[in-house]
Design an enzyme around this catalytic site. Structure first.
Site, short mmCIF file in Angstrom:
data_model
loop_
_atom_site.label_atom_id
_atom_site.label_comp_id
_atom_site.label_asym_id
_atom_site.label_seq_id
_atom_site.Cartn_x
_atom_site.Cartn_y
_atom_site.Cartn_z
N HIS A 234 -100.91 42.96 -6.64
CA HIS A 234 -101.71 43.93 -5.79
C HIS A 234 -100.79 44.63 -4.98
CE1 HIS A 234 -105.52 42.83 -7.35
NE2 HIS A 234 -105.42 41.56 -7.76
N GLU B 104 -101.68 46.93 -2.78
CA GLU B 104 -102.52 47.44 -1.67
C GLU B 104 -102.52 46.22 -0.77
OE1 GLU B 104 -105.33 45.72 -4.60
OE2 GLU B 104 -103.38 46.79 -4.77
N CYS C 116 -103.12 44.90 -11.81
CA CYS C 116 -103.81 43.69 -11.96
C CYS C 116 -104.32 43.81 -13.48
CB CYS C 116 -104.76 43.22 -11.01
SG CYS C 116 -105.27 41.50 -11.24
#
Length: 212
Positions: free
Chosen positions: A192, A194, A82
């Site tokens: 992202h 994650e 990001c």
């Protein structure tokens, strides 16, 4: 034991990134750290982040982490996420601030006039939610991840590389934009991992075994 430094400059959900790396690499030592020395000593470095670019750059400078991040991007496996992607570039329209200048190019805001979907409805900014990533070419970081796989995005700005050969992935949201870059030991993504379920975990796992 492989050590991974998740750079803590006060911005972003660092714990979720660290937990995801621990999940895919249970034998690694994952350090969430604001210590430039630990970043320098780690075998691998992850720079996550969310929030406004001016705040991120200010915190990075004030915590003495700027040079540590530049050095890591020059000599070890490096993953930007990001804002961790955007700060690698020369300049951002968000706050009109300089970045680290590791990769040539700029960070631009989604143009209001182009934010229209195929059915003619307005697209909201920030771009938030799941979207497809088209892989520009094979790369070790894409191993086991199908072309067009979906990842989770939250952003109002996107990177515009000066040299197209660093583009590793692209996504369409009103306009096509670069959603991943790769150069030597650097891989950085706008989405992202994650928060991106199986594909995101696979990408993090690939990073932990990647030897550029």
């Amino acid at each position: 034991m492989t050590t991974v430094a998740v750079v803590d400059y006060g911005m972003g959900n660092l714990r979720s990134v660290a937990k995801a790396i621990e999940h895919v690499a249970p034998h690694a030592q994952v350090l969430v750290t604001a210590d430039p020395a630990q970043v320098a000593q780690a075998a691998r470095v992850v720079v996550p982040g969310q929030g406004a670019m001016p705040d991120c750059m200010r915190e990075l400078n004030e915590r003495g982490l700027r040079q540590a991040v530049i050095d890591a991007a020059a000599n070890k496996p490096f993953l930007g996420i990001c804002i961790g992607l955007q700060m690698l570039f020369e300049h951002s329209e968000e706050g009109d601030v300089p970045g680290l200048g590791v990769i040539n190019g700029k960070v631009r805001r989604f143009p209001h006039e182009a934010m229209v979907s195929t059915d003619g409805s307005r697209l909201k900014v920030p771009h938030m939610g799941w979207n497809e990533v088209e892989q520009a070419e094979p790369h070790a970081m894409w191993n086991g991840i199908g072309n067009g796989s979906r990842f989770y995005f939250v952003h109002s700005y996107y990177v515009e590389p000066a040299q197209p050969d660093v583009i590793a992935g692209s996504t369409v949201y009103g306009i096509p934009f670069t959603s991943a870059v790769a150069r030597d030991n650097i891989f950085a993504v706008q989405f992202h991992p994650e928060k991106s379920a199986e594909s995101g975990l696979r990408l993090l796992g690939n990073f932990m075994s990647w030897n550029p």
